[in-house]
Motif scaffolding. Sequence first.
Motif, mmCIF file in Angstrom:
data_model
loop_
_atom_site.group_PDB
_atom_site.id
_atom_site.type_symbol
_atom_site.label_atom_id
_atom_site.label_comp_id
_atom_site.label_asym_id
_atom_site.label_seq_id
_atom_site.Cartn_x
_atom_site.Cartn_y
_atom_site.Cartn_z
ATOM 1 N N HIS A 123 56.373 127.455 22.164
ATOM 2 C CA HIS A 123 55.255 127.910 21.340
ATOM 3 C C HIS A 123 54.709 126.776 20.480
ATOM 4 O O HIS A 123 53.482 126.634 20.330
ATOM 5 C CB HIS A 123 55.701 129.073 20.459
ATOM 6 C CG HIS A 123 55.945 130.335 21.228
ATOM 7 N ND1 HIS A 123 56.508 131.458 20.654
ATOM 8 C CD2 HIS A 123 55.717 130.657 22.519
ATOM 9 C CE1 HIS A 123 56.610 132.415 21.562
ATOM 10 N NE2 HIS A 123 56.136 131.950 22.705
ATOM 11 N N GLU A 149 50.949 125.149 20.798
ATOM 12 C CA GLU A 149 50.075 125.117 19.630
ATOM 13 C C GLU A 149 49.601 123.695 19.334
ATOM 14 O O GLU A 149 48.455 123.475 18.921
ATOM 15 C CB GLU A 149 50.816 125.687 18.418
ATOM 16 C CG GLU A 149 50.015 125.701 17.127
ATOM 17 C CD GLU A 149 48.804 126.605 17.193
ATOM 18 O OE1 GLU A 149 47.847 126.369 16.424
ATOM 19 O OE2 GLU A 149 48.801 127.545 18.015
ATOM 20 N N GLY A 192 46.038 124.130 20.229
ATOM 21 C CA GLY A 192 45.671 124.721 18.947
ATOM 22 C C GLY A 192 45.426 123.667 17.883
ATOM 23 O O GLY A 192 44.906 122.579 18.151
ATOM 24 N N GLY A 198 47.977 122.570 15.723
ATOM 25 C CA GLY A 198 49.269 122.174 15.192
ATOM 26 C C GLY A 198 49.749 120.804 15.616
ATOM 27 O O GLY A 198 50.960 120.552 15.570
#
Length: 378
Positions: free
Chosen positions: A308, A312, A316, A318
Amino acid sequence: MTSVFSSIVLPKGGRFLRKPDFLKPRPSDESLSTESKRPLDPDELLNAVAEEEGADLRDLNTALGALVDIFPDVQPDVFREMLLSLSDESRLEVVTEHILRNGAQYIQGRYRKKPKDDKDTPARHDALPKDETFRSEKYKRAVKDTLYLEFKSLSHSSIRAVLAEHNYSYALAHPTLQHLASKSWRATITTFFARKRPATSDPDSHPHVEWLPNTAEPLNLLPYLKRTGCSELDQELYRMYIAPVLARQNQERLDSDEAMANEMNEAEAEEADALFDCECCFTAYPFEQISTCDSHAGHFICFRCIKHAANEALYGQGWARNIDLTKSSLRCLAPSVPECQGCIAPELVRRALCTERDGAMNWQKLQERATSEILIKI
């Protein structure tokens, strides 16, 4: 009258005595089902193809490959036409001389297309593909018989025209014939009244693919190829229809075995009280799905949290939070105070990502982006 007709001399090749294709009997499904029903060995097929290829055909393909290397921008069908019109002696040299002297007369605009994305750079063409080489008469007859059986709604003249346009290649001619068969009125009437599916590229409906029970797994059916009489066409059909199905079944078997092994491993670890708590999601996992950071605390991080966090970072917002560029790896995800400055070993991150189908691609993207960020900062 008898003396007049007896004086007529027929051609030596017997061209007028040869039966046309529409008078030749088609191979029936019963005769095809009596062929060998064992899985084809790719190595055996390669040896059989090499034996079927004659010396003259090998010389033609060798000359064709040399001409494609010399003139990579010209389509191979230009060289095929010129090589067939010449004798065996020095045909490579003669074709090369004709192309150099009067290239426009023979080429007639038949050049290879450049890639659309690279208009400024010169086009780079790969080696001569198998579909563009000279084909043996045995292969041509086998392809025609196979397509006659597969596309019964099309006329033989249409099939022969498409084959002549695609150098008698089964793989190249099949999509065109499939499109023609789906648009023909015969296929529409047959589909409407007989409730019969039109010809597709699905191996379930192919006339040369037979599904038989698997002795190891009775619930699964194995595809078997009915021999066509030509090893080269058998190899092509095996590569198009049989090999993808076997690869998919093998992958499904591996996935189910892995899922069962993980369930058994987790159950045994729970019985032995050998589960470890992830310090990010606080879920218990066996030892095989746990990693640790390289700090003195040695926080336990599960593979699920690693996946995850990596997704991310890639897709994403992150990246700055989860990636440590000094070590090109993932930061520790444990919510500790003060914040842990450790990182997870890259090998453990790779193992965690590779548990998914596209994990190898995500790992490669992670390494490429980290490398580019480091080079920009330098």
